[in-house]
Design an enzyme around this catalytic site. Structure first.
Site, PDB file in Angstrom:
ATOM      1  N   GLY A 112       0.805  -1.221   0.000  1.00  0.00           N
ATOM      2  CA  GLY A 112       0.000   0.000   0.000  1.00  0.00           C
ATOM      3  C   GLY A 112       0.832   1.262   0.000  1.00  0.00           C
ATOM      4  O   GLY A 112       0.367   2.327   0.409  1.00  0.00           O
TER       5      GLY A 112
ATOM      6  N   GLY B  46      -0.530   4.518  -1.736  1.00  0.00           N
ATOM      7  CA  GLY B  46      -1.863   4.954  -1.351  1.00  0.00           C
ATOM      8  C   GLY B  46      -1.850   6.236  -0.538  1.00  0.00           C
ATOM      9  O   GLY B  46      -0.812   6.882  -0.362  1.00  0.00           O
TER      10      GLY B  46
ATOM     11  N   LYS C  78      -9.666  -4.477  12.003  1.00  0.00           N
ATOM     12  CA  LYS C  78      -8.389  -4.317  12.704  1.00  0.00           C
ATOM     13  C   LYS C  78      -8.309  -5.249  13.916  1.00  0.00           C
ATOM     14  O   LYS C  78      -7.238  -5.770  14.234  1.00  0.00           O
ATOM     15  CB  LYS C  78      -8.202  -2.865  13.135  1.00  0.00           C
ATOM     16  CG  LYS C  78      -7.865  -1.913  11.986  1.00  0.00           C
ATOM     17  CD  LYS C  78      -7.563  -0.516  12.493  1.00  0.00           C
ATOM     18  CE  LYS C  78      -7.212   0.423  11.350  1.00  0.00           C
ATOM     19  NZ  LYS C  78      -6.918   1.801  11.812  1.00  0.00           N
TER      20      LYS C  78
END
Length: 319
Positions: free
Chosen positions: A11, A14, A133
């Site tokens: 990522g 991003g 999470k």
């Protein structure tokens, strides 16, 4: 473990990953390898960015995070993995963690925790935005042996820049409009404290967590931030840097009203419902800690409220 030398980022191009990568590259000489794992589509759509990264000696590994063999190959020679996957793809970290634990090379995994503390109190376990999470944490804490893999959660609280903006279509959830000189402050008087972290500082704090990795900083949440303030203090700073006088359109959303707005957003299936829930958590005090962890990761220099407001005023003026 020894300080990390060979990093792999997921990522990294991003919204928040780019800040983390920029911070790491600011200390490029302190790492032997820096690699990013990215999709073929990203390489195609962000070609100029990818080429610039190559010039900075960043390895570009192209593949799918769902391709187990590709991930295994990417882990070869890597001692530390940093994930910056977005909210909608957080569950994809679970197989990445299991593969990291099985790797003979990977010793440390930083999952995408940047944002609200998902274990602030007993009620946190039931908050809708926290569920993915929490599943990731359960794997790291309950399934993976510390002999195989260490971890650290860099918990930053809300991103300051995003906190300033109105949630799309839900002004009651708070925000500031510099051009219109309009604001909605959360809390009955705007005096509820909230800790914020700029996106740039997320990168700074992750870098510091990597460079200071030690038994004191590993296998625990590192609750860090740029500064603690109140909506009223933010309002005063905006007024100081713009008109020099009170704005004429300032209103307040008390906590009870915010809870009503939150419920309606979820009942109506609105996209910003998650953002409203998070703002309610922050207004309840969910970003405040007995002691922040900036000190144990070297007390890196972070931005101030004055700087954040100045950047927002400058951004709006440039539109």
């Amino acid at each position: 473990m020894s300080p990390p030398h060979n990093l792999l980022l997921f990522g990294a191009t991003g919204a928040i990953g780019s800040y983390i990568l920029d911070a790491i590259l600011s200390k490029r000489a302190q790492f032997d390898r820096i690699a990013i794992f990215t999709s073929a589509r990203t390489v195609e759509t962000k070609a100029s960015l990818v080429e610039n990264l190559k010039k900075q000696n960043v390895e570009i590994i192209v593949g799918s995070v769902e391709d187990e063999e590709a991930v295994k190959a990417a882990y070869t020679g890597i001692d530390t993995v940093v994930s910056a996957l977005g909210r909608n793809t957080l569950a994809q970290q679970i197989p990445l963690i299991r593969l990291a634990a099985a790797s003979k090379d990977v010793k440390l995994f930083l999952p995408s925790e940047y944002g609200t503390d998902i274990a602030y109190g007993p009620a946190s376990a039931n908050e809708k935005p926290h569920q993915l999470k929490l599943k990731v944490r359960a794997v790291l804490e309950d399934e993976i042996s510390r002999d195989d893999l260490d971890y650290a959660y860099v918990v930053t609280g809300p991103f300051a820049e995003m906190y300033l903006h109105f949630a799309p279509g839900i002004e009651a959830a708070g925000g500031w409009d510099v051009k219109a000189r309009k604001s909605v402050l959360l809390g009955a008087k705007g005096e509820d404290r909230v800790s914020l972290t700029t996106m740039k500082d997320v990168g700074t704090l992750v870098l510091s967590a990597l460079l200071t990795a030690s038994p004191e900083t590993l296998n625990r949440p590192l609750c860090v931030n740029s500064f603690t303030t109140t909506p009223a203090e933010i309002q005063a700073e905006f007024e100081r840097q713009t008109t020099g006088a009170p704005w004429t359109d300032v209103s307040y959303t008390p906590l009870e009203r915010l809870r009503e707005v939150e419920k309606k957003a979820w009942d109506d299936g609105l996209g910003p419902a998650t953002a409203v829930t998070l703002r309610r958590i922050w207004t309840e005090g969910g970003t405040l800690y007995a002691e922040r962890a900036n000190g144990i990761i070297g007390e890196p220099a972070v931005m101030t409220l004055e700087q954040v407001v100045a950047n927002e005023v400058k951004r709006v003026a440039s539109l």
